[in-house]
Design an enzyme around this catalytic site. Sequence first.
Site, PDB file in Angstrom:
ATOM      1  N   ASN A  61      18.117 -39.279 -29.273  1.00 60.05           N
ATOM      2  CA  ASN A  61      17.724 -39.119 -27.865  1.00 60.05           C
ATOM      3  C   ASN A  61      18.967 -39.043 -26.990  1.00 60.05           C
ATOM      4  OD1 ASN A  61      18.443 -41.900 -26.919  1.00 60.05           O
ATOM      5  ND2 ASN A  61      16.987 -42.419 -28.535  1.00 60.05           N
ATOM      6  N   LYS A 186       4.692 -53.807 -21.754  1.00 59.72           N
ATOM      7  CA  LYS A 186       5.736 -54.043 -22.770  1.00 59.72           C
ATOM      8  C   LYS A 186       6.245 -55.486 -22.688  1.00 59.72           C
ATOM      9  CE  LYS A 186       6.974 -49.230 -23.179  1.00 59.72           C
ATOM     10  NZ  LYS A 186       7.806 -48.103 -22.807  1.00 59.72           N
ATOM     11  N   LYS A 190       5.599 -57.377 -26.173  1.00 57.96           N
ATOM     12  CA  LYS A 190       6.786 -57.678 -26.984  1.00 57.96           C
ATOM     13  C   LYS A 190       7.237 -59.130 -26.805  1.00 57.96           C
ATOM     14  CE  LYS A 190       8.389 -52.852 -26.734  1.00 57.96           C
ATOM     15  NZ  LYS A 190       9.189 -52.119 -27.705  1.00 57.96           N
TER      16      LYS A 190
END
Length: 247
Positions: A61, A186, A190
């Site tokens: 990326n 998230k 997480k």
Amino acid sequence: MPPEKGPLACGAEAIGRMASLERILEAARAALSPQDLKGHHLVITAGPTREPLDAVRFISNRSSGKMGYALATVALRRGAQVSLITGPTSLPPPPGAHTVSVETTTQMHQAVLQHTRQASALLMAAAVADFSPYPEEKKIEKTGKLALKLKPTVDILADISKKRKGIFLVGFAAEAGPMVGRAEEKLRAKGLHMVVFNDVLEPGAGFDSETNKVVILDRWGGKVELPLLSKEEVAYEVLDRYKALKT
Ligand code: PMT
């Protein structure tokens, strides 16, 4: 400043070169900075991961590593011990950091596991691949269309959150649009303490720019919206927030 190693006027390669101006400047900045992160061991990830596709190709990326390196530089300046786990970038390692170079998500995961045993915090600015191919040993030949099959990679943050109790976890959420809600998801999914949202479609924010525009969210409901700042200024804000929240 001690002298550095390198080629000398007499032709020898040894310790004896004047330190670079950038190193001298950084030492001066550290000398003038409050050492308010002394005693903190921060593990910081930066840059992209590369997932091999065959003997010569990989999927990656656009992360330049600038955000993670800015965090490492500012943390060192403020007296922290820094382990920088970095994917491939063109940036020089920040002087004073213990820098570990990795390529794949699996290698980054192993390095993070190894370095977080005694760490105060993990700050994941790296753009980690979510999927990786089943790599071919040889070079894939061009024979018309090619369909790639991908498998999910290990979620490093989620795994560390299970395995390293007591460590302060900071994630970065790269979203393609103003979707702060996804960053909040998230944060929860997480098991993070803080998440730094950046909208990578905004001009001057996210990947490979000198600046970033972030919203810092935390698990106690805090929300700090910041204007467009240099990545170094964002690093100061993130570390201030970490310091205020870490008990
Ligand atoms: O490197 P620069 O060019 O300076 O760009 C900075 C940045 C845009 C890369 C940085 O600010 C950023 O947003 N980093 C996180 C990119 C990312 O992977 O976001 P995500 O929303 O896909 O992942 C959320 C978090 O989970 C991240 O902290 C990521 O490191 C982590 N993650 C992701 C996948 C995975 N398998 N394991 C993880 O731990």
